[in-house]
Scaffold this motif. Structure first.
Motif, PDB file in Angstrom:
ATOM      1  N   LEU A 172       1.956  -6.113   3.958  1.00  0.00           N
ATOM      2  CA  LEU A 172       1.419  -4.856   4.480  1.00  0.00           C
ATOM      3  C   LEU A 172       2.177  -4.434   5.734  1.00  0.00           C
ATOM      4  O   LEU A 172       2.539  -5.276   6.563  1.00  0.00           O
ATOM      5  CB  LEU A 172      -0.068  -5.002   4.830  1.00  0.00           C
ATOM      6  CG  LEU A 172      -1.027  -5.348   3.682  1.00  0.00           C
ATOM      7  CD1 LEU A 172      -2.438  -5.523   4.225  1.00  0.00           C
ATOM      8  CD2 LEU A 172      -0.994  -4.297   2.589  1.00  0.00           C
ATOM      9  N   CYS A 173       2.398  -3.131   5.879  1.00  0.00           N
ATOM     10  CA  CYS A 173       2.929  -2.636   7.144  1.00  0.00           C
ATOM     11  C   CYS A 173       1.870  -2.833   8.220  1.00  0.00           C
ATOM     12  O   CYS A 173       0.700  -3.090   7.929  1.00  0.00           O
ATOM     13  CB  CYS A 173       3.336  -1.168   7.018  1.00  0.00           C
ATOM     14  SG  CYS A 173       1.939  -0.030   6.818  1.00  0.00           S
ATOM     15  N   LEU A 202      -3.607   6.947   5.908  1.00  0.00           N
ATOM     16  CA  LEU A 202      -4.804   6.244   5.444  1.00  0.00           C
ATOM     17  C   LEU A 202      -5.563   7.019   4.361  1.00  0.00           C
ATOM     18  O   LEU A 202      -5.715   6.544   3.245  1.00  0.00           O
ATOM     19  CB  LEU A 202      -5.710   5.930   6.633  1.00  0.00           C
ATOM     20  CG  LEU A 202      -5.163   4.873   7.603  1.00  0.00           C
ATOM     21  CD1 LEU A 202      -5.978   4.823   8.884  1.00  0.00           C
ATOM     22  CD2 LEU A 202      -5.134   3.498   6.951  1.00  0.00           C
ATOM     23  N   GLN A 203      -6.013   8.217   4.679  1.00  0.00           N
ATOM     24  CA  GLN A 203      -6.851   8.932   3.723  1.00  0.00           C
ATOM     25  C   GLN A 203      -6.153   9.150   2.378  1.00  0.00           C
ATOM     26  O   GLN A 203      -6.777   9.020   1.322  1.00  0.00           O
ATOM     27  CB  GLN A 203      -7.291  10.278   4.314  1.00  0.00           C
ATOM     28  CG  GLN A 203      -8.277  10.126   5.469  1.00  0.00           C
ATOM     29  CD  GLN A 203      -8.542  11.431   6.196  1.00  0.00           C
ATOM     30  OE1 GLN A 203      -7.745  12.375   6.140  1.00  0.00           O
ATOM     31  NE2 GLN A 203      -9.662  11.498   6.915  1.00  0.00           N
ATOM     32  N   GLU A 204      -4.873   9.462   2.410  1.00  0.00           N
ATOM     33  CA  GLU A 204      -4.158   9.716   1.154  1.00  0.00           C
ATOM     34  C   GLU A 204      -3.870   8.439   0.374  1.00  0.00           C
ATOM     35  O   GLU A 204      -3.435   8.503  -0.783  1.00  0.00           O
ATOM     36  CB  GLU A 204      -2.853  10.470   1.427  1.00  0.00           C
ATOM     37  CG  GLU A 204      -3.085  11.907   1.868  1.00  0.00           C
ATOM     38  CD  GLU A 204      -1.785  12.667   2.120  1.00  0.00           C
ATOM     39  OE1 GLU A 204      -0.693  12.080   1.881  1.00  0.00           O
ATOM     40  OE2 GLU A 204      -1.853  13.835   2.546  1.00  0.00           O
ATOM     41  N   MET A 205      -4.115   7.282   0.962  1.00  0.00           N
ATOM     42  CA  MET A 205      -3.944   6.017   0.252  1.00  0.00           C
ATOM     43  C   MET A 205      -5.159   5.692  -0.622  1.00  0.00           C
ATOM     44  O   MET A 205      -5.081   4.831  -1.503  1.00  0.00           O
ATOM     45  CB  MET A 205      -3.723   4.870   1.244  1.00  0.00           C
ATOM     46  CG  MET A 205      -2.461   4.994   2.099  1.00  0.00           C
ATOM     47  SD  MET A 205      -0.918   5.012   1.160  1.00  0.00           S
ATOM     48  CE  MET A 205      -0.459   6.757   1.320  1.00  0.00           C
ATOM     49  N   ASP A 206      -6.279   6.370  -0.398  1.00  0.00           N
ATOM     50  CA  ASP A 206      -7.493   6.080  -1.161  1.00  0.00           C
ATOM     51  C   ASP A 206      -7.270   6.354  -2.649  1.00  0.00           C
ATOM     52  O   ASP A 206      -6.833   7.440  -3.038  1.00  0.00           O
ATOM     53  CB  ASP A 206      -8.649   6.942  -0.648  1.00  0.00           C
ATOM     54  CG  ASP A 206      -9.987   6.528  -1.248  1.00  0.00           C
ATOM     55  OD1 ASP A 206     -10.355   5.358  -1.088  1.00  0.00           O
ATOM     56  OD2 ASP A 206     -10.638   7.378  -1.882  1.00  0.00           O
ATOM     57  N   GLY A 207      -7.551   5.341  -3.466  1.00  0.00           N
ATOM     58  CA  GLY A 207      -7.371   5.468  -4.908  1.00  0.00           C
ATOM     59  C   GLY A 207      -5.986   5.118  -5.407  1.00  0.00           C
ATOM     60  O   GLY A 207      -5.741   5.123  -6.618  1.00  0.00           O
ATOM     61  N   VAL A 266       0.827  -1.212   0.000  1.00  0.00           N
ATOM     62  CA  VAL A 266       0.000   0.000   0.000  1.00  0.00           C
ATOM     63  C   VAL A 266       0.859   1.259   0.000  1.00  0.00           C
ATOM     64  O   VAL A 266       0.684   2.150  -0.829  1.00  0.00           O
ATOM     65  CB  VAL A 266      -0.961  -0.003   1.205  1.00  0.00           C
ATOM     66  CG1 VAL A 266      -1.679   1.349   1.344  1.00  0.00           C
ATOM     67  CG2 VAL A 266      -1.981  -1.121   1.063  1.00  0.00           C
ATOM     68  N   CYS A 267       1.810   1.352   0.938  1.00  0.00           N
ATOM     69  CA  CYS A 267       2.570   2.605   1.112  1.00  0.00           C
ATOM     70  C   CYS A 267       4.042   2.489   0.735  1.00  0.00           C
ATOM     71  O   CYS A 267       4.780   3.477   0.788  1.00  0.00           O
ATOM     72  CB  CYS A 267       2.452   3.100   2.540  1.00  0.00           C
ATOM     73  SG  CYS A 267       3.250   2.030   3.766  1.00  0.00           S
TER      74      CYS A 267
END
Length: 295
Positions: free
Chosen positions: A220-221, A260-265, A188-189
């Motif tokens: 995943l972290c 979290l929020q900036e991972m959306d999309g 994810v990140c």
């Protein structure tokens, strides 16, 4: 070497291996051949054979088990791992494995995940020599050394053994394979600190089709693993990260915003090998749960 001194050396080796397994999930052959232990280099694997019997030790130090190899090593009942004799004589390299049993000295089980790359399982104990079937019985949990009959467990022993095998063999091997597939980074990140990475199941462990194989896993972290397990984060079958609508509406500190929020999309980081990529069918099934919880 005195058995107490040898046991202490093995414990030092286990401590170093625990650090490597935590950081990377796996250990390479180059690391096995020259690992610094207590300030000195030490070989932990044989160059050509599956059993490593150092001359200065009374008993075997490590054994290699390759699921794709010529030997029929396998889990035997819920408590034991069967390790085949080396081909040929019943003695030879097998002799020091018997000494490990006699002396109660723990060994390392190396599970091959790719050529020259292994997941170390330790400490493992040789608890029986099954001469008629040309194999040794290895216990993956110390307390299982002392059951009366490891091949015929009572219900309480069996339940305990099932948990032990899962924790000592299945989980480290699954994590090692998944982290290796994703090149030790969060899908994810892209965080690359191995100590902070987990192997998350897409379909949960214990559910139908929730088997511990790489296509059912995500690297995943810890924050994104926890979010995924609680359906605060989802992954669509076309590999897009989604964040639960309730979180997107919250206002909090930088972790929520950036973590979290900036991972959306965001597009999921996929393993280079197509065979290691997450199963789209499994992702679709799990994503339905995420959508239901996002309501």
């Amino acid at each position: 070497m005195d058995s107490e001194v040898e046991l202490r050396l093995r414990e030092l080796i286990f401590e170093r291996l625990a650090e490597l397994r935590s950081a990377h999930g796996v250990v390479t052959r180059n690391q096995w051949e020259n690992l610094e232990i207590d300030g000195r280099p030490r070989r932990l694997i044989d160059r050509n054979r599956g059993i490593w019997n150092p001359r200065d030790l009374a008993a075997t130090l490590s054994v290699v088990s390759n699921p794709a190899g010529p030997y029929s090593d396998s889990e035997l009942t819920e408590s034991l791992f069967a390790y085949d004799y080396r081909a040929g004589s019943v003695d030879g390299d097998n002799r020091k494995l018997r000494r490990a049993c006699d002396l109660g000295l723990p060994i390392i089980l190396l599970r091959t995940v790719r050529a020259g790359i292994f997941v170390p399982i330790f400490p493992v104990y040789v608890v029986a020599d099954d001469l008629p079937n040309r194999r040794f019985m290895l216990a993956l949990e110390q307390s299982l050394r002392f059951v009366t009959d490891p091949l015929h467990l009572d219900p309480i022993e069996r339940a305990y053994a099932l948990r032990a095998v899962k924790q000592r063999l299945h989980q480290p091997e699954f994590r090692g394979r998944v982290l290796l597939a994703y090149e030790q980074k969060c899908a994810v990140c892209s965080l690359r600190h191995g100590e902070l990475l987990d192997a998350a199941h897409i379909i949960g462990d214990g559910k139908p089709d929730g088997i511990p194989i790489v296509p059912n896993g995500l690297s995943l972290c810890k924050i994104h693993h926890a979010a995924y397990d609680t359906n605060l984060l989802g992954v669509s079958p076309d590999y897009i990260v989604r964040i639960n609508a309730s979180l997107m509406e919250e206002s909090d500190g930088p972790m929520l915003r950036h973590g979290l929020q900036e991972m959306d999309g965001r597009a999921l980081s996929l393993p280079p090998r197509a065979a290691d990529r997450p199963s789209q069918a499994r992702l679709a099934k799990r994503f339905d749960d995420f959508l239901a919880s996002s309501g």
